[in-house]
Design a protein around this motif. Structure first.
Motif, PDB file in Angstrom:
ATOM      1  N   SER A  29       0.820  -1.213   0.000  1.00  0.00           N
ATOM      2  CA  SER A  29       0.000   0.000   0.000  1.00  0.00           C
ATOM      3  C   SER A  29       0.855   1.264   0.000  1.00  0.00           C
ATOM      4  CB  SER A  29      -0.901  -0.002   1.231  1.00  0.00           C
ATOM      5  OG  SER A  29      -1.593   1.202   1.326  1.00  0.00           O
ATOM      6  N   HIS A  30       0.477   2.218  -0.842  1.00  0.00           N
ATOM      7  CA  HIS A  30       1.133   3.526  -0.886  1.00  0.00           C
ATOM      8  C   HIS A  30       0.221   4.593  -0.303  1.00  0.00           C
ATOM      9  CE1 HIS A  30       3.873   2.199  -4.449  1.00  0.00           C
ATOM     10  NE2 HIS A  30       4.146   1.572  -3.326  1.00  0.00           N
ATOM     11  N   LEU A  31      -0.683   4.184   0.558  1.00  0.00           N
ATOM     12  CA  LEU A  31      -1.658   5.090   1.139  1.00  0.00           C
ATOM     13  C   LEU A  31      -1.038   5.834   2.322  1.00  0.00           C
ATOM     14  CD1 LEU A  31      -4.664   5.598   0.541  1.00  0.00           C
ATOM     15  CD2 LEU A  31      -5.206   4.036   2.376  1.00  0.00           C
ATOM     16  N   ASN A  32      -0.926   7.154   2.204  1.00  0.00           N
ATOM     17  CA  ASN A  32      -0.411   7.957   3.312  1.00  0.00           C
ATOM     18  C   ASN A  32      -1.588   8.606   4.045  1.00  0.00           C
ATOM     19  OD1 ASN A  32      -1.181   9.966   1.575  1.00  0.00           O
ATOM     20  ND2 ASN A  32       0.887  10.661   1.106  1.00  0.00           N
ATOM     21  N   GLU A  33      -1.315   9.308   5.114  1.00  0.00           N
ATOM     22  CA  GLU A  33      -2.355   9.898   5.963  1.00  0.00           C
ATOM     23  C   GLU A  33      -3.219  10.894   5.201  1.00  0.00           C
ATOM     24  OE1 GLU A  33      -4.377   9.840   9.433  1.00  0.00           O
ATOM     25  OE2 GLU A  33      -2.538   8.723   9.104  1.00  0.00           O
ATOM     26  N   GLU A  34      -2.597  11.700   4.355  1.00  0.00           N
ATOM     27  CA  GLU A  34      -3.327  12.706   3.583  1.00  0.00           C
ATOM     28  C   GLU A  34      -4.302  12.050   2.602  1.00  0.00           C
ATOM     29  OE1 GLU A  34      -2.228  15.952   0.165  1.00  0.00           O
ATOM     30  OE2 GLU A  34      -0.792  15.670   1.796  1.00  0.00           O
ATOM     31  N   ARG A  35      -3.812  11.050   1.894  1.00  0.00           N
ATOM     32  CA  ARG A  35      -4.664  10.336   0.922  1.00  0.00           C
ATOM     33  C   ARG A  35      -5.784   9.588   1.643  1.00  0.00           C
ATOM     34  NH1 ARG A  35      -7.329   9.856  -3.489  1.00  0.00           N
ATOM     35  NH2 ARG A  35      -7.152   7.911  -4.603  1.00  0.00           N
ATOM     36  N   LEU A  36      -5.497   9.011   2.809  1.00  0.00           N
ATOM     37  CA  LEU A  36      -6.503   8.306   3.596  1.00  0.00           C
ATOM     38  C   LEU A  36      -7.622   9.265   4.008  1.00  0.00           C
ATOM     39  CD1 LEU A  36      -7.336   5.696   5.157  1.00  0.00           C
ATOM     40  CD2 LEU A  36      -6.063   6.617   7.086  1.00  0.00           C
ATOM     41  N   ASN A  37      -7.263  10.446   4.499  1.00  0.00           N
ATOM     42  CA  ASN A  37      -8.273  11.447   4.877  1.00  0.00           C
ATOM     43  C   ASN A  37      -9.082  11.907   3.672  1.00  0.00           C
ATOM     44  OD1 ASN A  37      -7.487  11.348   7.549  1.00  0.00           O
ATOM     45  ND2 ASN A  37      -6.047  13.056   7.344  1.00  0.00           N
ATOM     46  N   ASP A  38      -8.424  12.054   2.530  1.00  0.00           N
ATOM     47  CA  ASP A  38      -9.111  12.462   1.300  1.00  0.00           C
ATOM     48  C   ASP A  38     -10.129  11.409   0.866  1.00  0.00           C
ATOM     49  OD1 ASP A  38      -9.563  14.168  -0.936  1.00  0.00           O
ATOM     50  OD2 ASP A  38      -8.347  12.803  -2.164  1.00  0.00           O
ATOM     51  N   LEU A  39      -9.746  10.137   0.922  1.00  0.00           N
ATOM     52  CA  LEU A  39     -10.675   9.057   0.551  1.00  0.00           C
ATOM     53  C   LEU A  39     -11.869   9.009   1.503  1.00  0.00           C
ATOM     54  CD1 LEU A  39      -8.226   6.153  -0.385  1.00  0.00           C
ATOM     55  CD2 LEU A  39      -9.730   7.393  -1.925  1.00  0.00           C
ATOM     56  N   GLN A  40     -11.618   9.154   2.795  1.00  0.00           N
ATOM     57  CA  GLN A  40     -12.717   9.135   3.763  1.00  0.00           C
ATOM     58  C   GLN A  40     -13.655  10.320   3.548  1.00  0.00           C
ATOM     59  OE1 GLN A  40     -10.548   8.935   7.450  1.00  0.00           O
ATOM     60  NE2 GLN A  40     -10.525   6.690   7.447  1.00  0.00           N
ATOM     61  N   ARG A  41     -13.108  11.475   3.201  1.00  0.00           N
ATOM     62  CA  ARG A  41     -13.939  12.648   2.910  1.00  0.00           C
ATOM     63  C   ARG A  41     -14.802  12.407   1.674  1.00  0.00           C
ATOM     64  NH1 ARG A  41     -13.538  16.264  -0.674  1.00  0.00           N
ATOM     65  NH2 ARG A  41     -11.397  15.758  -1.205  1.00  0.00           N
ATOM     66  N   GLN A  42     -14.210  11.817   0.631  1.00  0.00           N
ATOM     67  CA  GLN A  42     -14.968  11.519  -0.591  1.00  0.00           C
ATOM     68  C   GLN A  42     -16.094  10.531  -0.316  1.00  0.00           C
ATOM     69  OE1 GLN A  42     -12.172  10.171  -3.542  1.00  0.00           O
ATOM     70  NE2 GLN A  42     -11.217  12.175  -3.782  1.00  0.00           N
ATOM     71  N   ILE A  43     -15.808   9.516   0.495  1.00  0.00           N
ATOM     72  CA  ILE A  43     -16.836   8.531   0.848  1.00  0.00           C
ATOM     73  C   ILE A  43     -17.963   9.216   1.608  1.00  0.00           C
ATOM     74  CG2 ILE A  43     -17.298   6.492   2.276  1.00  0.00           C
ATOM     75  CD1 ILE A  43     -14.412   5.571   1.581  1.00  0.00           C
TER      76      ILE A  43
END
Length: 192
Positions: A75-89
């Motif tokens: 996984s190349h998922l960092n904290e910023e990308r994780l927060n962005d995905l959760q916001r989109q969901i």
């Protein structure tokens, strides 16, 4: 002049023959570009589930770069990308809830309009009954309301929108079901 084949994924062209095309399609670069293309259409929930199931890529988190980036099994998922995905969901769920509320409101408005039509018809028949005292007109009114009721039942049964189209605001005229006024104001046409 030889025909050329253009690959939309790789954005390159080459001479079109079976051997060249097979070699290109089975190539690593083509497969990587094709995967990138289809991954861009994945919804955030799917990406989050897939990435959270993988172990984190040590090389990517240490250096910020990975040689296998699109094809890396980690996984190349960092904290910023994780927060962005959760916001989109979260935004997507809010939009779906808003659509459901809109559908419920339009159904409620349609039900209220039907009640208003019933009230109007009842009031109309009362006014006509007071103005005309003959039994012939009373019979005509009874048959008229019976006809109107039959038409309303047929309209509900035959010409109702499916739930998926009820939320659409700008439907083409050919898809909009006829209203009671449309049916009553139309002239009788005989075919054949």
């Amino acid at each position: 002049m030889a025909r050329t084949y253009y690959c939309d994924y790789c954005q390159r062209s080459f001479t079109d023959n079976a051997q060249n095309r097979k070699k290109h399609i089975n190539g690593v670069q083509h497969k990587r570009m094709m995967k990138l293309h289809y991954d861009s259409f994945k919804d955030p929930e799917t990406i989050l589930v897939e990435e959270s199931a993988k172990k984190p890529c040590r090389k990517f988190h240490q250096t910020g770069h990975c040689e296998f980036h699109p094809n890396c099994r980690f996984s190349h998922l960092n904290e910023e990308r994780l927060n962005d995905l959760q916001r989109q969901i979260h935004e997507k769920r809010n939009q779906e809830e808003a659509k459901k509320k809109l559908i419920k409101e339009t159904k409620r408005k349609v039900d209220c309009n039907e009640l208003n039509i019933d009230q109007w018809l009842a009031k109309r028949t009362k006014v006509k009954g007071e103005n005309e005292q003959t039994s012939v007109t009373e019979k005509n009114e009874e048959t008229e309301t019976a006809i109107v009721n039959k038409i309303k039942e047929k309209l509900k049964a035959n010409w109702s929108l499916p739930p998926s189209l009820q939320a659409v605001i700008s439907l083409p005229p050919s898809v909009i079901p006829p209203t009671l006024e449309d049916v009553l104001s139309s002239e009788e046409v005989q075919w054949g």
